[in-house]
Design an enzyme around this catalytic site. Structure first.
Site, PDB file in Angstrom:
ATOM      1  CG  HIS A  99      17.063  34.204  56.263  1.00 50.68           C
ATOM      2  ND1 HIS A  99      16.160  34.512  56.987  1.00 50.68           N
ATOM      3  CD2 HIS A  99      16.589  33.645  55.209  1.00 50.68           C
ATOM      4  CE1 HIS A  99      15.538  34.071  57.122  1.00 50.68           C
ATOM      5  NE2 HIS A  99      15.534  33.236  55.562  1.00 50.68           N
ATOM      6  CB  SER A 100      20.040  29.537  54.044  1.00 48.90           C
ATOM      7  OG  SER A 100      21.900  29.729  54.742  1.00 48.90           O
ATOM      8  CB  CYS A 148      13.615  28.594  54.321  1.00 47.86           C
ATOM      9  SG  CYS A 148      12.513  27.506  55.226  1.00 47.86           S
ATOM     10  CB  CYS A 185      11.681  25.387  60.427  1.00 47.72           C
ATOM     11  SG  CYS A 185      11.202  27.091  58.908  1.00 47.72           S
ATOM     12  CG  ASP A 238      24.872  23.644  56.662  1.00 44.34           C
ATOM     13  OD1 ASP A 238      24.265  23.988  55.658  1.00 44.34           O
ATOM     14  OD2 ASP A 238      24.605  24.339  58.321  1.00 44.34           O
ATOM     15  NE  ARG A 292      22.865  26.226  55.952  1.00 46.83           N
ATOM     16  CZ  ARG A 292      22.581  26.998  57.442  1.00 46.83           C
ATOM     17  NH1 ARG A 292      21.901  27.715  57.166  1.00 46.83           N
ATOM     18  NH2 ARG A 292      22.848  26.144  58.232  1.00 46.83           N
TER      19      ARG A 292
END
Length: 150
Positions: A57-58, A60, A71, A131, A133
């Protein structure tokens, strides 16, 4: 996606009771002075020697903490914590806000989205990759935990 060498080190860990169950929280950073470490939340019943139900899980902040309706990140995180508590798994919480552009730039991207840009185009307009990440972080964390199969 380019993975960068981070050389994360396990800095601290403690038992964290949550509404979903008890988790061992392990903080990873390249320095003990890093005040925003990546986190592993490992269900108290997790067996790291077997395949582990794992959610990457990034972070947020707007969705996870404030419940932003832009989101469903907060809902995804809550569901993941519920599932991994039930099925003895783990969540790797990666501090990569806004697809790796950081909170300030994410807020700037929100303004561009209000003008009609989609998420990817907004990030590119701000000079970032679609992206940014880095999932190599998760690999380092899993290796340190001794997880060989997820």
């Amino acid at each position: 996606m380019e993975m960068k060498e981070k050389n994360l080190v396990r800095q601290a860990e403690a038992l964290i009771p949550t509404p979903w169950g008890n988790f061992r929280m392990v903080a990873y950073a390249d320095s003990p002075e890093d005040w925003m470490p990546h986190l592993a939340l490992i269900s108290e019943h997790c067996n790291l020697n077997e395949p582990v139900l794992t959610r990457l899980h990034s972070e947020c902040l707007t969705g996870d903490l404030f419940g932003s309706k832009r989101c469903d990140c907060g809902e995804q995180l809550a569901y993941a914590l519920h599932k991994v508590a039930q099925e003895a798994g783990m969540v790797l919480y990666l501090r990569q806000e806004g697809r790796g552009i950081g909170l300030i730039n994410k807020l700037k991207a929100y303004n561009l989205q209000d003008m009609g840009f989609n998420t990817i185009d907004a990030n590119i307009h701000l000079g970032f990759e679609a992206d940014g990440r880095d999932y190599g972080i998760a690999i380092e964390m899993l290796e340190d935990l001794g997880v060989s199969e997820i």
